[in-house]
Design a protein around this motif. Sequence first.
Motif, PDB file in Angstrom:
ATOM      1  N   ILE A 113       0.843  -1.205   0.000  1.00 19.78           N
ATOM      2  CA  ILE A 113       0.000   0.000   0.000  1.00 19.78           C
ATOM      3  C   ILE A 113       0.877   1.254   0.000  1.00 19.78           C
ATOM      4  N   VAL A 114       1.867   1.268   0.886  1.00 12.98           N
ATOM      5  CA  VAL A 114       2.787   2.409   0.965  1.00 12.98           C
ATOM      6  C   VAL A 114       3.532   2.582  -0.351  1.00 12.98           C
ATOM      7  N   LEU A 115       4.013   1.472  -0.913  1.00 12.64           N
ATOM      8  CA  LEU A 115       4.797   1.537  -2.144  1.00 12.64           C
ATOM      9  C   LEU A 115       3.949   2.008  -3.322  1.00 12.64           C
ATOM     10  N   ALA A 116       2.700   1.551  -3.400  1.00  8.70           N
ATOM     11  CA  ALA A 116       1.818   1.964  -4.499  1.00  8.70           C
ATOM     12  C   ALA A 116       1.566   3.466  -4.457  1.00  8.70           C
ATOM     13  N   LYS A 117       1.290   3.984  -3.272  1.00  7.11           N
ATOM     14  CA  LYS A 117       1.039   5.416  -3.131  1.00  7.11           C
ATOM     15  C   LYS A 117       2.308   6.224  -3.397  1.00  7.11           C
ATOM     16  N   TYR A 118       3.438   5.684  -2.963  1.00  6.06           N
ATOM     17  CA  TYR A 118       4.707   6.379  -3.189  1.00  6.06           C
ATOM     18  C   TYR A 118       5.039   6.432  -4.682  1.00  6.06           C
ATOM     19  N   LEU A 119       4.914   5.311  -5.373  1.00  8.22           N
ATOM     20  CA  LEU A 119       5.218   5.272  -6.805  1.00  8.22           C
ATOM     21  C   LEU A 119       4.288   6.191  -7.591  1.00  8.22           C
ATOM     22  N   ALA A 120       3.046   6.314  -7.142  1.00 11.40           N
ATOM     23  CA  ALA A 120       2.113   7.235  -7.797  1.00 11.40           C
ATOM     24  C   ALA A 120       2.590   8.675  -7.637  1.00 11.40           C
ATOM     25  N   ALA A 121       3.057   9.022  -6.437  1.00 11.14           N
ATOM     26  CA  ALA A 121       3.559  10.378  -6.187  1.00 11.14           C
ATOM     27  C   ALA A 121       4.791  10.665  -7.044  1.00 11.14           C
ATOM     28  N   VAL A 122       5.702   9.693  -7.163  1.00  7.31           N
ATOM     29  CA  VAL A 122       6.906   9.878  -7.982  1.00  7.31           C
ATOM     30  C   VAL A 122       6.536   9.995  -9.463  1.00  7.31           C
ATOM     31  N   THR A 123       5.544   9.230  -9.893  1.00 10.50           N
ATOM     32  CA  THR A 123       5.087   9.320 -11.287  1.00 10.50           C
ATOM     33  C   THR A 123       4.524  10.704 -11.582  1.00 10.50           C
ATOM     34  N   LEU A 124       3.759  11.255 -10.655  1.00 12.75           N
ATOM     35  CA  LEU A 124       3.208  12.601 -10.833  1.00 12.75           C
ATOM     36  C   LEU A 124       4.325  13.640 -10.869  1.00 12.75           C
ATOM     37  N   LEU A 125       5.350  13.426 -10.056  1.00 13.70           N
ATOM     38  CA  LEU A 125       6.518  14.310 -10.088  1.00 13.70           C
ATOM     39  C   LEU A 125       7.187  14.249 -11.457  1.00 13.70           C
ATOM     40  N   PHE A 126       7.333  13.053 -11.992  1.00 10.79           N
ATOM     41  CA  PHE A 126       7.948  12.866 -13.307  1.00 10.79           C
ATOM     42  C   PHE A 126       7.121  13.562 -14.390  1.00 10.79           C
ATOM     43  N   ILE A 127       5.790  13.445 -14.296  1.00  3.48           N
ATOM     44  CA  ILE A 127       4.905  14.098 -15.267  1.00  3.48           C
ATOM     45  C   ILE A 127       5.059  15.616 -15.197  1.00  3.48           C
ATOM     46  N   ALA A 128       5.199  16.148 -13.974  1.00  4.23           N
ATOM     47  CA  ALA A 128       5.360  17.592 -13.798  1.00  4.23           C
ATOM     48  C   ALA A 128       6.680  18.079 -14.394  1.00  4.23           C
ATOM     49  N   LEU A 129       7.709  17.217 -14.372  1.00  6.61           N
ATOM     50  CA  LEU A 129       9.020  17.612 -14.894  1.00  6.61           C
ATOM     51  C   LEU A 129       9.115  17.534 -16.417  1.00  6.61           C
ATOM     52  N   LEU A 130       8.302  16.673 -17.019  1.00  7.85           N
ATOM     53  CA  LEU A 130       8.408  16.477 -18.474  1.00  7.85           C
ATOM     54  C   LEU A 130       8.325  17.768 -19.288  1.00  7.85           C
ATOM     55  N   PRO A 131       7.347  18.668 -19.004  1.00  6.88           N
ATOM     56  CA  PRO A 131       7.278  19.901 -19.807  1.00  6.88           C
ATOM     57  C   PRO A 131       8.528  20.770 -19.691  1.00  6.88           C
ATOM     58  N   THR A 132       9.315  20.605 -18.624  1.00  9.80           N
ATOM     59  CA  THR A 132      10.506  21.446 -18.470  1.00  9.80           C
ATOM     60  C   THR A 132      11.605  21.066 -19.471  1.00  9.80           C
ATOM     61  N   LEU A 133      11.435  19.937 -20.150  1.00  9.73           N
ATOM     62  CA  LEU A 133      12.427  19.559 -21.167  1.00  9.73           C
ATOM     63  C   LEU A 133      12.481  20.579 -22.306  1.00  9.73           C
ATOM     64  N   ILE A 134      11.407  21.362 -22.436  1.00 12.74           N
ATOM     65  CA  ILE A 134      11.412  22.409 -23.465  1.00 12.74           C
ATOM     66  C   ILE A 134      12.502  23.432 -23.178  1.00 12.74           C
ATOM     67  N   TYR A 135      12.847  23.609 -21.890  1.00 18.59           N
ATOM     68  CA  TYR A 135      13.933  24.519 -21.536  1.00 18.59           C
ATOM     69  C   TYR A 135      15.255  24.006 -22.095  1.00 18.59           C
ATOM     70  N   VAL A 136      15.441  22.688 -22.051  1.00 23.32           N
ATOM     71  CA  VAL A 136      16.681  22.090 -22.549  1.00 23.32           C
ATOM     72  C   VAL A 136      16.845  22.371 -24.041  1.00 23.32           C
ATOM     73  N   PHE A 137      15.786  22.095 -24.804  1.00 23.01           N
ATOM     74  CA  PHE A 137      15.867  22.275 -26.252  1.00 23.01           C
ATOM     75  C   PHE A 137      15.958  23.755 -26.619  1.00 23.01           C
ATOM     76  N   SER A 138      15.298  24.616 -25.847  1.00 20.94           N
ATOM     77  CA  SER A 138      15.344  26.055 -26.122  1.00 20.94           C
ATOM     78  C   SER A 138      16.754  26.601 -25.906  1.00 20.94           C
ATOM     79  N   ILE A 139      17.360  26.264 -24.770  1.00 22.47           N
ATOM     80  CA  ILE A 139      18.699  26.774 -24.469  1.00 22.47           C
ATOM     81  C   ILE A 139      19.727  26.182 -25.418  1.00 22.47           C
ATOM     82  N   ASN A 140      19.547  24.924 -25.781  1.00 26.96           N
ATOM     83  CA  ASN A 140      20.467  24.291 -26.725  1.00 26.96           C
ATOM     84  C   ASN A 140      20.418  24.984 -28.078  1.00 26.96           C
ATOM     85  N   ALA A 141      19.223  25.458 -28.453  1.00 28.59           N
ATOM     86  CA  ALA A 141      19.068  26.152 -29.733  1.00 28.59           C
ATOM     87  C   ALA A 141      19.540  27.601 -29.657  1.00 28.59           C
ATOM     88  N   LEU A 142      19.407  28.218 -28.473  1.00 28.02           N
ATOM     89  CA  LEU A 142      19.783  29.623 -28.321  1.00 28.02           C
ATOM     90  C   LEU A 142      21.269  29.820 -28.056  1.00 28.02           C
TER      91      LEU A 142
END
Length: 261
Positions: A113-142
């Motif tokens: 139970i603890v692990l399932a809830k924890y993995l869900a929280a980490v997955t949501l964290l990962f989803i929140a970080l995904l859009p920030t990859l646009i910063y990587v491509f933007s700076i690499n291009a600039l």
Amino acid sequence: MQFRFEQIQFGQKKYKNKMYSLYIKEIKVFLHSIIGYIVMGVFLSLTGLFLWVFPMSYNILDRGYADLGSFFGLAPIVFLLLIPAITMRSFAEEKRVGTMELLLTMPLGNRQIVLAKYLAAVTLLFIALLPTLIYVFSINALGYPQGNMDMGATWGSYLGLLFLGASFAAIGLFASLITDSQIVSFIVAVLLCFVIWLGFDFIYSFNIFGSFGLIIKSLGIEHHYSSISRGVIDTRDVIYFLSVIVLFLEISHLKLQSRKW
């Protein structure tokens, strides 16, 4: 013996299926609520404004360097609020609405139970970080010349940020388990994360422990996050983060095992 072996296999499969169902449920509940989108929206808005709009030390354009050092310096501060907001309902809401006992009667062990809830929280964290990859491509291009960004250091820093976020998630899950109020859970998680992140550095700054000062400093998350954010993956830093995660997950499991709220 064969029958017994098949029973064990069936039991393991049943546990995995139930654990996966709880994991998916946690993610859906968060993403189907307006609070979930507000939390992620605030995270992306704050990082975007500080990195590209506000004329402050974090502003990438003002710094003039083709790197994401500003983002990796700013993100832990935002994580201090973002991750407790993700984890605050994990157990606190279950207890508040009276579904905690129902959860505990599921054919799942407390650790699952603890692990399932924890993995869900980490997955949501990962989803929140995904859009920030646009910063990587933007700076690499600039960058000048274009593409001169140190990608190895960048991905190493992202790994460090994920470790830091995963540690905060384990702490936040424990905070949610010890109260039935989401607000109290949020406040406790913020305080605990802050103390473990910067508290040991603060104690070290007094310089009263002599040769033991570095040992005290190494107990804090900031010491290891700063190290891994330079793009150098040191096994000592990885072991530290994994130890923090396992420690708080195990404490949460023991608290759940006692079933005293």
